[in-house]
Motif scaffolding. Structure first.
Motif, mmCIF file in Angstrom:
data_model
loop_
_atom_site.group_PDB
_atom_site.id
_atom_site.type_symbol
_atom_site.label_atom_id
_atom_site.label_comp_id
_atom_site.label_asym_id
_atom_site.label_seq_id
_atom_site.Cartn_x
_atom_site.Cartn_y
_atom_site.Cartn_z
ATOM 1 N N GLY A 205 0.776 -1.227 0.000
ATOM 2 C CA GLY A 205 0.000 0.000 0.000
ATOM 3 C C GLY A 205 0.811 1.283 0.000
ATOM 4 N N ASP A 206 2.085 1.215 0.395
ATOM 5 C CA ASP A 206 2.943 2.401 0.384
ATOM 6 C C ASP A 206 4.377 1.953 0.127
ATOM 7 O OD1 ASP A 206 3.838 5.007 0.590
ATOM 8 O OD2 ASP A 206 3.841 5.044 2.777
ATOM 9 N N TYR A 207 4.558 1.194 -0.957
ATOM 10 C CA TYR A 207 5.841 0.531 -1.167
ATOM 11 C C TYR A 207 6.846 1.462 -1.829
ATOM 12 C CZ TYR A 207 9.094 -3.278 -1.806
ATOM 13 O OH TYR A 207 10.191 -4.084 -1.736
ATOM 14 N N GLN A 208 7.981 1.638 -1.156
ATOM 15 C CA GLN A 208 9.042 2.518 -1.624
ATOM 16 C C GLN A 208 10.274 2.292 -0.756
ATOM 17 O OE1 GLN A 208 8.339 6.676 -0.420
ATOM 18 N NE2 GLN A 208 6.396 6.011 0.454
ATOM 19 N N PHE A 209 11.387 2.936 -1.123
ATOM 20 C CA PHE A 209 12.613 2.788 -0.342
ATOM 21 C C PHE A 209 12.407 3.152 1.126
ATOM 22 C CE2 PHE A 209 15.417 2.951 -4.254
ATOM 23 C CZ PHE A 209 16.080 1.766 -3.993
ATOM 24 N N ALA A 210 11.478 4.082 1.400
ATOM 25 C CA ALA A 210 11.260 4.529 2.774
ATOM 26 C C ALA A 210 10.740 3.420 3.676
ATOM 27 C CB ALA A 210 10.283 5.703 2.794
ATOM 28 N N ASN A 211 10.155 2.369 3.098
ATOM 29 C CA ASN A 211 9.499 1.341 3.903
ATOM 30 C C ASN A 211 10.129 -0.036 3.769
ATOM 31 O OD1 ASN A 211 7.609 3.056 5.120
ATOM 32 N ND2 ASN A 211 6.262 2.942 3.345
ATOM 33 N N VAL A 212 11.438 -0.037 3.547
ATOM 34 C CA VAL A 212 12.193 -1.294 3.578
ATOM 35 C C VAL A 212 13.482 -1.078 4.353
ATOM 36 C CG1 VAL A 212 11.265 -2.104 1.362
ATOM 37 C CG2 VAL A 212 13.433 -0.857 1.418
ATOM 38 N N MET A 213 14.087 -2.181 4.766
ATOM 39 C CA MET A 213 15.402 -2.158 5.400
ATOM 40 C C MET A 213 16.321 -3.121 4.657
ATOM 41 S SD MET A 213 14.498 -2.015 9.474
ATOM 42 C CE MET A 213 16.247 -1.753 9.892
ATOM 43 N N PHE A 214 17.595 -2.763 4.608
ATOM 44 C CA PHE A 214 18.595 -3.601 3.952
ATOM 45 C C PHE A 214 19.583 -4.135 4.975
ATOM 46 C CE2 PHE A 214 17.116 -0.845 0.522
ATOM 47 C CZ PHE A 214 16.984 -1.742 -0.529
ATOM 48 N N GLU A 215 20.149 -5.293 4.666
ATOM 49 C CA GLU A 215 21.236 -5.816 5.489
ATOM 50 C C GLU A 215 22.475 -4.957 5.268
ATOM 51 O OE1 GLU A 215 21.908 -9.978 4.885
ATOM 52 O OE2 GLU A 215 19.757 -10.451 4.875
ATOM 53 N N HIS A 216 23.358 -4.968 6.242
ATOM 54 C CA HIS A 216 24.590 -4.194 6.120
ATOM 55 C C HIS A 216 25.523 -4.834 5.087
ATOM 56 C CE1 HIS A 216 23.600 -1.674 9.535
ATOM 57 N NE2 HIS A 216 23.333 -2.752 10.259
ATOM 58 N N GLY A 217 26.253 -3.979 4.366
ATOM 59 C CA GLY A 217 27.263 -4.458 3.430
ATOM 60 C C GLY A 217 26.708 -4.866 2.089
ATOM 61 N N ALA A 218 27.625 -5.239 1.199
ATOM 62 C CA ALA A 218 27.285 -5.655 -0.156
ATOM 63 C C ALA A 218 27.524 -7.162 -0.295
ATOM 64 C CB ALA A 218 28.128 -4.882 -1.162
ATOM 65 N N PRO A 219 26.825 -7.814 -1.252
ATOM 66 C CA PRO A 219 25.847 -7.232 -2.168
ATOM 67 C C PRO A 219 24.565 -6.843 -1.438
ATOM 68 C CG PRO A 219 25.813 -9.616 -2.362
ATOM 69 C CD PRO A 219 26.959 -9.284 -1.455
ATOM 70 N N ALA A 220 23.755 -6.019 -2.093
ATOM 71 C CA ALA A 220 22.513 -5.553 -1.484
ATOM 72 C C ALA A 220 21.587 -6.729 -1.205
ATOM 73 C CB ALA A 220 21.820 -4.549 -2.410
ATOM 74 N N ARG A 221 21.064 -6.753 0.012
ATOM 75 C CA ARG A 221 20.119 -7.803 0.404
ATOM 76 C C ARG A 221 18.990 -7.146 1.196
ATOM 77 N NH1 ARG A 221 25.190 -9.574 1.345
ATOM 78 N NH2 ARG A 221 25.043 -8.793 3.489
ATOM 79 N N LEU A 222 17.783 -7.371 0.759
ATOM 80 C CA LEU A 222 16.626 -6.824 1.455
ATOM 81 C C LEU A 222 16.459 -7.559 2.780
ATOM 82 C CD1 LEU A 222 14.455 -4.653 0.846
ATOM 83 C CD2 LEU A 222 12.964 -6.522 0.091
ATOM 84 N N ALA A 223 16.485 -6.807 3.883
ATOM 85 C CA ALA A 223 16.351 -7.428 5.203
ATOM 86 C C ALA A 223 14.891 -7.565 5.615
ATOM 87 C CB ALA A 223 17.110 -6.613 6.246
ATOM 88 N N ALA A 224 14.078 -6.548 5.316
ATOM 89 C CA ALA A 224 12.676 -6.609 5.720
ATOM 90 C C ALA A 224 11.860 -5.524 5.036
ATOM 91 C CB ALA A 224 12.534 -6.459 7.233
ATOM 92 N N VAL A 225 10.650 -5.873 4.661
ATOM 93 C CA VAL A 225 9.642 -4.888 4.290
ATOM 94 C C VAL A 225 8.946 -4.482 5.579
ATOM 95 C CG1 VAL A 225 7.583 -4.413 2.917
ATOM 96 C CG2 VAL A 225 9.315 -5.997 2.058
ATOM 97 N N VAL A 226 8.794 -3.180 5.830
ATOM 98 C CA VAL A 226 8.259 -2.709 7.105
ATOM 99 C C VAL A 226 7.099 -1.739 6.893
ATOM 100 C CG1 VAL A 226 10.464 -3.046 8.314
ATOM 101 C CG2 VAL A 226 9.984 -0.845 7.211
ATOM 102 N N ASP A 227 6.487 -1.335 8.001
ATOM 103 C CA ASP A 227 5.397 -0.338 8.007
ATOM 104 C C ASP A 227 4.220 -0.773 7.140
ATOM 105 O OD1 ASP A 227 6.999 1.075 9.666
ATOM 106 O OD2 ASP A 227 7.466 2.682 8.272
#
Length: 341
Positions: A205-227
């Motif tokens: 319902g409000d999906y964007q960079f503001a509402n996700v978290m990434f794991e630290h370091g590379a390569p990029a890994r999505l840690a969680a969708v939030v809110d």
């Protein structure tokens, strides 16, 4: 503030680690919507999400709704905060709240001056992965079997598109304090068109960079969708449009660095993200222009609510010209698109 003694008593009745130990807490974020606290109790490390004391009573239902979604995501491929426990008894902390596993990661909303953390700040090839992971998050979400996971009553998927214009037009009429050029044109276009297909699914319902978290370091890994405040069962491709409706086609252009609250320089193009979503989700995206008109139109109306109650708040006042720009974009896209579904 959290009443840690009451919280500890409640926690003692659950099968969780740290029983009998003192509860430590720290305020993380919040505002008019919900507050988040970091909670530690021995080996237990989680986040507590709760409405502020002054929030309307129906916010408690929203919190429980969020809980149902993250609980339903357990065992799926969607990166999410683990569901720990929920409390609907107001005698504990005064409001409904839930505990979720603490995510050791970072949020694009916490960046300073729109600068990505290293190595994503200097390595554009690594930065591509952030956008690809973002697209994968909702592609995987769209594949969740929401009926099998007990979410059949979460939304009203039947007639989802038919309701959108009427519902949000009525909402706007209640708060409207000015004319918004392009509103009538975009509304008429949406009433006259529909997507090529509609496969109901779980949406953020409000999906964007503001509402996700990434794991630290590379390569990029999505840690969680939030809110998950706007989470429902509807059309997942509206999440996709919400994510890409301002995404530049040429991410090497100066526009990529200034088009939003994050620097998109070096990231995949809009078409590349659409192709990635289609491959991962199994859904066609030939009708994406329909969804982008809807996303822009709806976003302008949602932001108008904040603008109308801005008062002396400069952040909400800043929505004013943004709303006019986004609604004009919706009308212009409706006029120029070749999509005639």
């Amino acid at each position: 503030m959290i009443d840690t003694e009451r919280l500890a008593t409640w926690l003692d009745g659950l099968d969780l680690p740290g029983k009998g130990e003192p509860v430590e807490h720290a305020y993380l974020s919040g505002g008019t919507q919900n507050e988040i606290y970091e909670i530690r109790r021995g080996p237990l490390h989680c986040a507590l999400r709760i409405p502020p004391p002054t929030a309307p009573a129906d916010r408690d239902k929203g919190i429980h709704r969020e809980w149902r979604i993250i609980e339903a995501l357990e065992g799926t491929d969607v990166p999410h905060t683990p569901a720990v426990a929920v409390c609907t008894d107001p005698s504990v902390l005064g409001r409904t709240f839930y505990l979720m596993g603490f995510v050791d990661g970072w949020s694009p909303m916490n960046m300073k001056d729109k600068k990505w953390p290293e190595p994503f700040g200097s390595d554009l090839s690594a930065r591509r992965g952030l956008a690809e992971q973002l697209a994968d998050g909702i592609a995987l979400l769209s594949k969740v079997d929401w009926q099998a996971r007990g979410l059949s009553d979460l939304g009203r998927p039947d007639g989802f598109h038919e309701r959108q214009v009427d519902r949000w037009t009525r909402f706007l009429e209640r708060i409207k304090g000015r004319e918004i050029p392009g509103l009538d044109e975009a509304s008429a276009w949406l009433r006259a068109h529909k997507p090529l297909d509609y496969v109901p699914g779980l949406m953020h319902g409000d999906y964007q960079f503001a509402n996700v978290m990434f794991e630290h370091g590379a390569p990029a890994r999505l840690a969680a969708v939030v809110d998950w405040e706007m989470g429902t069962v509807g059309d997942p491709k509206l999440d996709l449009a919400w994510m890409i409706h301002t995404w530049p086609e040429d991410t090497s252009s100066p526009e990529a660095a200034t088009s939003g609250y994050v620097d998109l320089t070096g990231m995949p193009s809009r078409d590349e993200l659409l192709a990635r979503y289609a491959q991962t989700s199994g859904r066609q995206v030939d009708d994406i222009d329909y969804y982008c008109v809807l996303a822009k139109w709806k976003l302008a109306i949602v932001l108008e609510q904040g603008f109308q109650r801005a008062g002396d708040d400069p952040k909400l006042q800043a929505y004013g010209p943004i709303i006019l720009k986004v609604m004009r974009e919706a009308a212009d896209l409706a006029e120029t698109t070749r999509y005639r579904g």
